[in-house]
Structures are given as structure tokens and as C-alpha cells.
Design a protein around this motif. Structure first.
Motif, PDB file in Angstrom:
ATOM      1  N   TYR A 254      -2.985  -0.793   3.771  1.00  0.00           N
ATOM      2  CA  TYR A 254      -2.216  -1.100   2.586  1.00  0.00           C
ATOM      3  C   TYR A 254      -1.519   0.381   1.998  1.00  0.00           C
ATOM      4  O   TYR A 254      -0.451   0.424   1.635  1.00  0.00           O
ATOM      5  N   ILE A 255      -2.469   1.067   1.574  1.00  0.00           N
ATOM      6  CA  ILE A 255      -2.267   2.382   1.187  1.00  0.00           C
ATOM      7  C   ILE A 255      -1.233   2.935   2.549  1.00  0.00           C
ATOM      8  O   ILE A 255       0.016   3.663   1.968  1.00  0.00           O
ATOM      9  N   LEU A 256      -1.244   2.947   3.474  1.00  0.00           N
ATOM     10  CA  LEU A 256       0.294   3.558   4.321  1.00  0.00           C
ATOM     11  C   LEU A 256       1.116   3.000   4.168  1.00  0.00           C
ATOM     12  O   LEU A 256       2.729   3.379   4.556  1.00  0.00           O
ATOM     13  N   TYR A 257       1.408   0.993   3.916  1.00  0.00           N
ATOM     14  CA  TYR A 257       2.461   0.369   3.650  1.00  0.00           C
ATOM     15  C   TYR A 257       3.685   0.866   2.123  1.00  0.00           C
ATOM     16  O   TYR A 257       4.652   0.451   1.683  1.00  0.00           O
ATOM     17  N   MET A 258       2.319   1.490   1.227  1.00  0.00           N
ATOM     18  CA  MET A 258       3.111   1.973   0.205  1.00  0.00           C
ATOM     19  C   MET A 258       4.345   3.055   0.097  1.00  0.00           C
ATOM     20  O   MET A 258       5.188   3.155  -0.641  1.00  0.00           O
ATOM     21  N   ASP A 259       4.156   3.823   1.458  1.00  0.00           N
ATOM     22  CA  ASP A 259       4.910   4.447   2.060  1.00  0.00           C
ATOM     23  C   ASP A 259       6.488   4.108   2.700  1.00  0.00           C
ATOM     24  O   ASP A 259       8.012   3.839   1.866  1.00  0.00           O
ATOM     25  N   TYR A 260       5.732   3.061   3.088  1.00  0.00           N
ATOM     26  CA  TYR A 260       7.388   2.194   3.927  1.00  0.00           C
ATOM     27  C   TYR A 260       7.821   0.775   2.304  1.00  0.00           C
ATOM     28  O   TYR A 260       9.144   1.349   2.672  1.00  0.00           O
ATOM     29  N   TYR A 261       7.273   0.317   1.419  1.00  0.00           N
ATOM     30  CA  TYR A 261       7.759   0.412  -0.187  1.00  0.00           C
ATOM     31  C   TYR A 261       8.114   0.895  -0.505  1.00  0.00           C
ATOM     32  O   TYR A 261       8.921   0.594  -1.715  1.00  0.00           O
ATOM     33  N   GLU A 262       7.886   2.372  -0.723  1.00  0.00           N
ATOM     34  CA  GLU A 262       8.967   3.413  -1.713  1.00  0.00           C
ATOM     35  C   GLU A 262       7.937   3.145  -3.085  1.00  0.00           C
ATOM     36  O   GLU A 262       8.676   3.125  -4.022  1.00  0.00           O
ATOM     37  N   ALA A 263       6.797   2.740  -3.063  1.00  0.00           N
ATOM     38  CA  ALA A 263       6.000   2.603  -3.949  1.00  0.00           C
ATOM     39  C   ALA A 263       4.448   3.698  -3.557  1.00  0.00           C
ATOM     40  O   ALA A 263       3.166   3.377  -4.024  1.00  0.00           O
ATOM     41  N   LYS A 264       5.275   5.021  -3.827  1.00  0.00           N
ATOM     42  CA  LYS A 264       3.857   5.952  -3.774  1.00  0.00           C
ATOM     43  C   LYS A 264       2.746   6.519  -4.320  1.00  0.00           C
ATOM     44  O   LYS A 264       2.097   6.437  -4.639  1.00  0.00           O
ATOM     45  N   TRP A 265       3.797   5.870  -6.272  1.00  0.00           N
ATOM     46  CA  TRP A 265       3.113   5.567  -7.160  1.00  0.00           C
ATOM     47  C   TRP A 265       1.995   4.818  -7.645  1.00  0.00           C
ATOM     48  O   TRP A 265       0.777   5.343  -8.145  1.00  0.00           O
ATOM     49  N   ILE A 266       1.630   3.529  -6.330  1.00  0.00           N
ATOM     50  CA  ILE A 266       0.194   2.626  -6.719  1.00  0.00           C
ATOM     51  C   ILE A 266      -0.525   3.088  -5.301  1.00  0.00           C
ATOM     52  O   ILE A 266      -1.803   2.953  -5.369  1.00  0.00           O
ATOM     53  N   LYS A 267      -0.300   4.543  -4.521  1.00  0.00           N
ATOM     54  CA  LYS A 267      -0.889   4.421  -2.929  1.00  0.00           C
ATOM     55  C   LYS A 267      -2.103   5.215  -3.727  1.00  0.00           C
ATOM     56  O   LYS A 267      -3.375   4.840  -3.296  1.00  0.00           O
ATOM     57  N   ILE A 268      -2.279   6.790  -5.011  1.00  0.00           N
ATOM     58  CA  ILE A 268      -3.436   6.720  -5.419  1.00  0.00           C
ATOM     59  C   ILE A 268      -4.691   5.891  -6.581  1.00  0.00           C
ATOM     60  O   ILE A 268      -5.546   5.438  -6.201  1.00  0.00           O
ATOM     61  N   VAL A 269      -3.730   4.673  -6.694  1.00  0.00           N
ATOM     62  CA  VAL A 269      -4.893   3.567  -6.901  1.00  0.00           C
ATOM     63  C   VAL A 269      -4.941   2.974  -6.281  1.00  0.00           C
ATOM     64  O   VAL A 269      -6.305   2.125  -6.143  1.00  0.00           O
ATOM     65  N   LEU A 270      -4.397   2.456  -5.187  1.00  0.00           N
ATOM     66  CA  LEU A 270      -4.877   2.049  -4.093  1.00  0.00           C
ATOM     67  C   LEU A 270      -6.228   2.799  -3.430  1.00  0.00           C
ATOM     68  O   LEU A 270      -7.336   2.127  -3.009  1.00  0.00           O
ATOM     69  N   GLU A 271      -5.700   3.664  -3.160  1.00  0.00           N
ATOM     70  CA  GLU A 271      -7.256   5.007  -2.485  1.00  0.00           C
ATOM     71  C   GLU A 271      -8.403   4.641  -3.554  1.00  0.00           C
ATOM     72  O   GLU A 271      -9.269   4.317  -2.717  1.00  0.00           O
ATOM     73  N   ASN A 272      -8.487   4.475  -4.440  1.00  0.00           N
ATOM     74  CA  ASN A 272      -9.746   4.756  -5.132  1.00  0.00           C
ATOM     75  C   ASN A 272     -10.128   3.368  -5.583  1.00  0.00           C
ATOM     76  O   ASN A 272     -11.173   3.182  -5.258  1.00  0.00           O
ATOM     77  N   TYR A 273      -8.897   2.148  -5.762  1.00  0.00           N
ATOM     78  CA  TYR A 273      -9.973   1.039  -5.128  1.00  0.00           C
ATOM     79  C   TYR A 273     -10.763   0.409  -4.393  1.00  0.00           C
ATOM     80  O   TYR A 273     -11.305  -0.150  -3.872  1.00  0.00           O
ATOM     81  N   MET A 274      -9.988   0.947  -3.126  1.00  0.00           N
ATOM     82  CA  MET A 274     -10.380   0.455  -1.504  1.00  0.00           C
ATOM     83  C   MET A 274     -11.445   1.505  -1.350  1.00  0.00           C
ATOM     84  O   MET A 274     -12.290   0.897  -0.638  1.00  0.00           O
ATOM     85  N   ARG A 275     -11.376   2.304  -2.006  1.00  0.00           N
ATOM     86  CA  ARG A 275     -13.087   3.649  -2.131  1.00  0.00           C
ATOM     87  C   ARG A 275     -13.652   3.100  -2.729  1.00  0.00           C
ATOM     88  O   ARG A 275     -14.959   3.070  -2.276  1.00  0.00           O
ATOM     89  N   HIS A 276     -13.933   2.050  -3.169  1.00  0.00           N
ATOM     90  CA  HIS A 276     -15.205   1.514  -4.190  1.00  0.00           C
ATOM     91  C   HIS A 276     -15.978   0.335  -3.670  1.00  0.00           C
ATOM     92  O   HIS A 276     -16.586  -0.036  -2.890  1.00  0.00           O
TER      93      HIS A 276
END
Length: 171
Positions: free
Chosen positions: A149-171
């Protein structure tokens, strides 16, 4: 294998997946797991927690990617709970949706099913409610994410949510 879970041999497995009726690799994996669990123990019960993504006719015939799928309304050991969802603005032909929070009626249905194991397959808001429910009921919980999902954010041009996902999935 007949192992004891919560003091009896009946295993009630709740599987949360966002797009159960969308034909893709993730759903194929989930359905293979489901078919294996149902065929390996006659006491196993499955509850699918999903959105109304995709085409509901895909419940019957999965293009021969997996053994013929048991019909949603017929199989005596399967329950399907459809949850509220947010339609994603990407890949519209698939009608992808992400689960939102558990409604009181969905939570009541889960409690009635009384899972012995909860398996989440997508990091959406619904996942957080299930995690909370599993902690409250002391039900074993497992997450397997079948997409990057994190890599998909680059594909969908939603890099702003990438940081949120990285932190969430580390939880």
C-alpha cells in the motif's frame, strides 16, 4: 487439525477484506485460504467482513482461479457481513472501496458470530475497530497485507498519505 480453540474444536474465523467481490490477486489468495479452512475441518465456520466492492455475481464463479466458490447464501458454515465503505477514486472499473468504522449492527453481527480468530487483510479504518474488538474480547488477531500500500501511493500520486500509512503500518 482438530486443535482446541477457546475450549472446543469449532474454529470461527473472521476474515476482513475490503474487496471480496473484486477479481484480483488479493481476493484469490483470501478465497484459497477460505476454501482450505472450510475443507480441512468440518467444524470450521468462516465469517467474511467486507464491503460491497465489485460485482456480487463474482461470489459464485471466480473464473476458475480457485475451486468453484461456495455460494454466499447457501454454504451453512459461511457468514458474510457487508460494512459501510468509502468508494476509492482510483481504478473505477473495479469499484474498490475501503471499509469505514464498524457500525453498531456490524459489531453486533460479529459478536453473534463470536470469532475465535480475527484475520485482517487490509489496513483501513475497519482494521482499527477489529483490533480494538480483539483486544477487548481477547480474541487472537492476525494481519496479513497482500499489497504494498505504501508503494501504491507513488503510483496514485498520493505521496501526502504515504507518511501516514508508514506510521500506521508500523503500529
Amino acid at each position: 487439525n482438530g486443535s482446541k480453540v477457546h475450549g472446543n474444536s469449532t474454529q470461527r474465523i473472521l476474515i476482513q477484506t475490503s474487496c471480496y467481490c473484486v477479481i484480483d490477486g488479493v481476493t484469490s489468495t483470501i478465497r484459497k485460504l477460505e476454501a482450505h479452512l472450510l475443507s480441512s475441518n468440518p467444524d470450521t465456520q468462516i465469517c467474511i467482513l467486507t464491503t460491497k466492492s465489485g460485482d456480487l455475481s463474482n461470489l459464485d464463479n471466480y473464473l476458475n482461479l480457485v475451486p468453484p466458490h461456495l455460494h454466499l447464501t447457501v454454504h451453512p458454515r459461511r457468514t458474510v457481513i457487508f460494512v459501510d465503505a468509502l468508494k476509492l477514486p482510483v481504478m473505477d472499473i473495479y469499484s474498490y472501496r475501503l471499509g469505514l468504522r464498524l457500525s453498531p449492527s456490524s459489531l453486533q453481527s460479529i459478536k453473534a458470530f463470536n470469532p475465535t480468530v480475527i484475520h485482517s487483510t487490509v489496513p483501513d479504518l475497519l482494521n482499527l475497530d477489529l483490533l480494538s474488538h480483539s483486544r477487548h474480547t481477547q480474541t487472537p488477531y492476525v494481519s496479513t497485507f497482500h499489497s504494498d500500500y505504501i508503494l501504491y501511493m507513488d503510483y496514485y500520486e498520493a505521496k501526502w498519505i504515504k507518511i501516514v500509512l508508514e506510521n500506521y503500518m508500523r503500529h
